[in-house]
Scaffold this motif. Structure first.
Motif, mmCIF file in Angstrom:
data_model
loop_
_atom_site.group_PDB
_atom_site.id
_atom_site.type_symbol
_atom_site.label_atom_id
_atom_site.label_comp_id
_atom_site.label_asym_id
_atom_site.label_seq_id
_atom_site.Cartn_x
_atom_site.Cartn_y
_atom_site.Cartn_z
ATOM 1 N N ALA A 120 39.607 22.843 31.248
ATOM 2 C CA ALA A 120 40.035 22.285 29.974
ATOM 3 C C ALA A 120 41.043 21.184 30.276
ATOM 4 N N GLY A 121 40.669 19.939 30.014
ATOM 5 C CA GLY A 121 41.546 18.817 30.326
ATOM 6 C C GLY A 121 41.814 18.739 31.815
ATOM 7 N N PRO A 122 43.084 18.615 32.212
ATOM 8 C CA PRO A 122 43.390 18.494 33.644
ATOM 9 C C PRO A 122 43.461 19.838 34.370
ATOM 10 N N ARG A 123 43.289 20.944 33.646
ATOM 11 C CA ARG A 123 43.454 22.264 34.261
ATOM 12 C C ARG A 123 42.108 22.917 34.543
ATOM 13 N N ARG A 124 42.041 23.571 35.692
ATOM 14 C CA ARG A 124 40.846 24.333 36.074
ATOM 15 C C ARG A 124 41.315 25.712 36.531
ATOM 16 N N LEU A 125 40.681 26.745 35.998
ATOM 17 C CA LEU A 125 41.047 28.121 36.336
ATOM 18 C C LEU A 125 39.860 28.840 36.954
ATOM 19 N N LEU A 126 40.102 29.489 38.090
ATOM 20 C CA LEU A 126 39.110 30.329 38.735
ATOM 21 C C LEU A 126 39.648 31.757 38.768
ATOM 22 N N LEU A 127 38.823 32.696 38.344
ATOM 23 C CA LEU A 127 39.230 34.093 38.320
ATOM 24 C C LEU A 127 38.277 34.941 39.154
ATOM 25 N N LEU A 128 38.846 35.929 39.836
ATOM 26 C CA LEU A 128 38.081 36.992 40.478
ATOM 27 C C LEU A 128 38.315 38.250 39.651
ATOM 28 N N LEU A 129 37.214 38.847 39.182
ATOM 29 C CA LEU A 129 37.317 39.983 38.267
ATOM 30 C C LEU A 129 36.626 41.204 38.845
ATOM 31 N N SER A 130 37.041 42.357 38.393
ATOM 32 C CA SER A 130 36.474 43.610 38.886
ATOM 33 C C SER A 130 35.024 43.752 38.447
ATOM 34 N N ALA A 131 34.316 44.653 39.106
ATOM 35 C CA ALA A 131 32.896 44.867 38.812
ATOM 36 C C ALA A 131 32.689 45.432 37.410
ATOM 37 N N GLN A 132 33.722 46.022 36.819
ATOM 38 C CA GLN A 132 33.577 46.611 35.486
ATOM 39 C C GLN A 132 33.596 45.569 34.373
ATOM 40 N N SER A 133 33.985 44.333 34.690
ATOM 41 C CA SER A 133 34.111 43.306 33.657
ATOM 42 C C SER A 133 32.721 42.835 33.213
ATOM 43 N N PRO A 134 32.359 42.965 31.935
ATOM 44 C CA PRO A 134 31.012 42.575 31.487
ATOM 45 C C PRO A 134 30.812 41.070 31.559
ATOM 46 N N THR A 135 29.640 40.658 32.019
ATOM 47 C CA THR A 135 29.378 39.228 32.224
ATOM 48 C C THR A 135 29.442 38.450 30.910
ATOM 49 N N HIS A 136 29.043 39.068 29.794
ATOM 50 C CA HIS A 136 29.036 38.322 28.524
ATOM 51 C C HIS A 136 30.447 37.990 28.043
ATOM 52 N N ALA A 137 31.461 38.667 28.599
ATOM 53 C CA ALA A 137 32.838 38.442 28.149
ATOM 54 C C ALA A 137 33.643 37.574 29.122
ATOM 55 N N LEU A 138 33.015 37.107 30.209
ATOM 56 C CA LEU A 138 33.758 36.396 31.257
ATOM 57 C C LEU A 138 34.390 35.107 30.749
ATOM 58 N N ARG A 139 33.600 34.308 30.022
ATOM 59 C CA ARG A 139 34.130 33.013 29.584
ATOM 60 C C ARG A 139 35.292 33.196 28.606
ATOM 61 N N GLY A 140 35.151 34.153 27.686
ATOM 62 C CA GLY A 140 36.228 34.394 26.724
ATOM 63 C C GLY A 140 37.503 34.846 27.416
ATOM 64 N N LEU A 141 37.373 35.755 28.390
ATOM 65 C CA LEU A 141 38.542 36.236 29.127
ATOM 66 C C LEU A 141 39.202 35.097 29.899
ATOM 67 N N ALA A 142 38.378 34.267 30.555
ATOM 68 C CA ALA A 142 38.920 33.155 31.339
ATOM 69 C C ALA A 142 39.606 32.129 30.444
ATOM 70 N N THR A 143 39.010 31.828 29.288
ATOM 71 C CA THR A 143 39.607 30.851 28.364
ATOM 72 C C THR A 143 40.940 31.361 27.837
ATOM 73 N N HIS A 144 40.996 32.641 27.480
ATOM 74 C CA HIS A 144 42.244 33.235 26.986
ATOM 75 C C HIS A 144 43.315 33.203 28.080
ATOM 76 N N THR A 145 42.915 33.519 29.325
ATOM 77 C CA THR A 145 43.873 33.517 30.443
ATOM 78 C C THR A 145 44.384 32.113 30.719
ATOM 79 N N LEU A 146 43.497 31.111 30.623
ATOM 80 C CA LEU A 146 43.916 29.725 30.849
ATOM 81 C C LEU A 146 44.925 29.301 29.791
#
Length: 419
Positions: free
Chosen positions: A386-412
């Motif tokens: 988003a803009g000049p920022r880029r976030l990379l996350l490593l998540l546990s195996a329990q994290s559902p794939t359909h929720a990854l983008r929402g979690l990453a956006t909220h964390t950013l």
């Protein structure tokens, strides 16, 4: 996705471009320095094929065999660096940036003049020994990531404004505009002039401080590869607390003896508690208690314009996978998304080849599952920009794939005020 940096050997060769004389060879196996050396015949062949191509006006930059990746790079038509890696999943991007950092380290500690105008090969070999410790830290399994991202590794102190004020006041009293606080090779706070240092010295200086053995004070001659490659400056370091160092970049003055205990006490005694709070930040990067989702096992936040980053694989108390494994996963994922998905960082060499503005479709997010893509299996890796920022996350195996983008956006959004 191959895990970049898993068990394998990395060989780094440095040669005088005109004569092909080896200046040094450094090796690393499994993340630790190794004594294993390449035979001279192999060194000669690797340099010979590169020179043969140059004579035919063909630039040989990289090659792959069944189990090894080789990258060549010449600097100022004077120094040739060659790196061979048999580490699983090693990318050419990682090796190219490694060679840039290695040459930057050579300039930092020897100066560009000695490297571009080689008068005495044997003397240059001896002078380059001063760079071995720093170069070996690039080859090994470092906790930092600035060698790959070309951004300064930073931490976020709980009371940053107090430390910033003390640092600026102390630097002014010492007669220099360039000052920083460094913990375990990461910048805690820095003056405006220090932040304006160019690449690669902005990354190299704190990395150098973090790679040196502990010492109460140092007066270290350094060249600035971008800002002053032929005229040396002085890097003064003072240990304020174990693991936390005050760094000043200056000319002939002040002398180390001028930085007397009274001057140090005046500026740093009032902020002793905030300083103590910085020491454990080395591996965590974020203040204790910063709210992060429990599925997050590691993160890399980049500010591509400021060229700064936050990198941690210890945001929670979860034991698996190991910190080394997490770093390898995030480093490998970074090279993947940088090389294939996201546009090049502003000002990078890749940026000149293809203008970012010309791209009609720029990805905003991507994710990857390392291992079986089944419920409860495989580590999740997700990247958002988003803009000049880029976030990379490593998540546990329990994290559902359909929720990854929402979690990453909220964390950013939560992390953006920090960097």
């Amino acid at each position: 996705m191959g895990e970049e940096g898993t068990e394998g050997t990395v060989h780094l060769l440095c040669l005088a471009a005109s004569s092909g004389v080896p200046l040094f060879c450094r090796s690393c196996r499994g993340g630790a320095p190794a004594r294993q050396q390449l035979p001279f015949s192999v060194i000669g062949s690797l340099n010979g094929v590169h020179m043969f191509g140059q004579n035919l006006e063909v630039q040989l930059s990289s090659a792959r065999t069944e189990d090894t990746t080789v990258v060549w790079k010449s600097f100022h038509d004077s120094i040739t660096l060659i790196v061979l890696s048999s580490e699983e999943g090693t990318s050419e991007l990682r090796l190219e940036r490694l060679l840039q950092m290695v040459f930057g380290a050579m300039v930092l500690l020897v100066g560009l003049e000695e490297l571009t105008n080689i008068r005495n090969v044997e003397r240059l070999k001896k002078e380059l020994r001063a760079s071995y410790r720093l170069i070996d830290s690039f080859l090994g399994d470092s906790e930092l990531i600035g060698d790959l991202t070309q951004c300064v590794d930073c931490v976020v102190p709980p009371e940053g404004s107090l430390l910033q004020e003390a640092l600026s006041g102390f630097a002014e009293a010492a007669g220099t505009a360039f000052g920083s606080l460094v913990v375990s090779g990461r910048v805690v706070a820095a003056t405006e002039s220090w932040w304006r240092l160019g690449t690669p010295e902005a990354v190299l200086l704190p990395w150098l401080v973090g790679s040196l053995p502990p010492q109460a004070a140092r007066d270290y001659p350094v060249y600035l590869p971008h800002g002053s490659p032929t005229v040396p400056h002085r890097l003064l370091t003072l240990t304020l607390l174990p693991g936390l160092e005050l760094c000043l970049l200056c000319g002939p003055r002040p002398s180390l003896s001028q930085l007397d205990p009274q001057l140090l006490d005046r500026w740093w005694q009032p902020v002793l508690d905030p300083l103590r709070a910085c020491v454990p930040l080395g591996s965590r990067a974020l203040p204790a208690g910063f709210p992060l989702h429990t599925d997050i096992l590691g993160l890399l936040l980049l500010h591509l314009e400021l060229k700064r980053c936050l990198f941690t694989v210890e945001p929670s108390g979860v034991q698996e996978p190991s910190p080394e494994h997490r770093r390898r996963l995030l480093r490998s994922f970074y090279t993947l998304v940088t090389a294939t998905h996201f546009p090049p960082e502003p000002g990078s060499a890749e940026d000149k080849v293809e203008e970012v503005a010309q791209r009609t479709q720029v990805p905003r997010a991507c994710y990857l599952v390392s291992g079986p893509e089944e419920p409860g299996m495989g580590w999740r890796l997700v990247a958002v920009q988003a803009g000049p920022r880029r976030l990379l996350l490593l998540l546990s195996a329990q994290s559902p794939t359909h929720a990854l983008r929402g979690l990453a956006t909220h964390t950013l959004q939560a992390l953006s005020p920090l960097l």
